[in-house]
Design a protein around this motif. Structure first.
Motif, PDB file in Angstrom:
ATOM      1  N   PHE A   1     -10.028  -7.175   0.377  1.00  0.00           N
ATOM      2  CA  PHE A   1      -9.155  -8.312   0.652  1.00  0.00           C
ATOM      3  C   PHE A   1      -9.768  -9.584   0.104  1.00  0.00           C
TER       4      PHE A   1
ATOM      5  N   PHE B   1      -0.969   0.617   9.104  1.00  0.00           N
ATOM      6  CA  PHE B   1      -1.880   0.115   8.068  1.00  0.00           C
ATOM      7  C   PHE B   1      -3.101   1.011   7.873  1.00  0.00           C
TER       8      PHE B   1
ATOM      9  N   TRP C   1      -0.538  -2.225  12.809  1.00  0.00           N
ATOM     10  CA  TRP C   1      -1.933  -1.889  12.502  1.00  0.00           C
ATOM     11  C   TRP C   1      -2.103  -0.372  12.419  1.00  0.00           C
TER      12      TRP C   1
ATOM     13  N   VAL D   1      -9.473  -7.368   9.037  1.00  0.00           N
ATOM     14  CA  VAL D   1     -10.047  -6.223   8.330  1.00  0.00           C
ATOM     15  C   VAL D   1     -11.458  -6.552   7.841  1.00  0.00           C
TER      16      VAL D   1
ATOM     17  N   LEU E   1       0.823  -1.212   0.000  1.00  0.00           N
ATOM     18  CA  LEU E   1       0.000   0.000   0.000  1.00  0.00           C
ATOM     19  C   LEU E   1       0.859   1.265   0.000  1.00  0.00           C
TER      20      LEU E   1
ATOM     21  N   TYR F   1      -4.823   2.178   4.375  1.00  0.00           N
ATOM     22  CA  TYR F   1      -6.090   1.540   4.006  1.00  0.00           C
ATOM     23  C   TYR F   1      -7.155   2.596   3.708  1.00  0.00           C
ATOM     24  N   ASN F   2      -7.194   3.627   4.518  1.00  0.00           N
ATOM     25  CA  ASN F   2      -8.211   4.663   4.373  1.00  0.00           C
ATOM     26  C   ASN F   2      -8.026   5.537   3.135  1.00  0.00           C
TER      27      ASN F   2
ATOM     28  N   VAL G   1     -10.115  -0.510  -0.621  1.00  0.00           N
ATOM     29  CA  VAL G   1      -9.363  -1.763  -0.520  1.00  0.00           C
ATOM     30  C   VAL G   1     -10.306  -2.940  -0.279  1.00  0.00           C
TER      31      VAL G   1
END
Length: 156
Positions: A112, A101, A98, A76, A53, A105-106, A110
């Motif tokens: 998974f 991350f 985390w 997640v 990312l 992620y935000n 995303v």
């Protein structure tokens, strides 16, 4: 659309470890890996996602991450992570990772996808090769988050 495949490896848990990440967008492909002298498999699985990312420079991409880590995918996808955030990660391992991350992620949309490890998926197999090679390499880095957490378990 960006596709990221990830895998982590640890020789012993804890032990020497590494991650492997493959990013793909259209006809572009980039491989990443690093090894660490003492870490855990779960940390390497999560670090592989983070490193992937981090490579995405512009915000707002649709990103699909393929991982064979139930720990990462379920944390997640099933929303466990957001409960941990509300509780300040009290009693949870890998809070440092985390916390790295979440802002990554935000930035994107995303999704998974869990893939079975060692089941013939070519990109998952490639990530596994990268992770194992990194774990078995020379000049292993220090996983400062792990070693700090291990020496001071009340820190996180």
């Amino acid at each position: 659309m960006i596709t990221i495949y990830t895998d982590g490896a640890s020789r012993g848990n804890p032990g020497p470890g590494g991650y492997g990440t493959v990013l793909m967008h259209r006809h572009h492909k980039k491989e990443l890996s690093e090894g660490f002298r003492k870490t855990t498999n779960n940390r390497m699985e999560l670090l592989a996602v983070i490193k992937g990312l981090e490579q995405i420079k512009k915000e707002g991409w649709d990103v699909t991450i393929y991982s064979d880590s139930k720990y990462v995918v379920d944390s997640v996808s099933k929303g466990w992570l957001w409960g941990w955030v509300k509780k300040g990660f009290k009693g949870k391992k890998n809070a440092d990772l985390w916390r790295k991350f979440i802002p990554l992620y935000n930035k994107h949309n995303v999704k998974f996808v869990w893939v079975k490890g060692h089941a013939g998926n070519p990109m998952n197999e490639r990530c596994d090769q990268l992770a194992v090679q990194a774990a078995d390499g020379n000049n292993l880095k220090i996983d400062e988050g792990f070693e700090e957490q291990e020496s001071n378990p009340d820190l996180f």
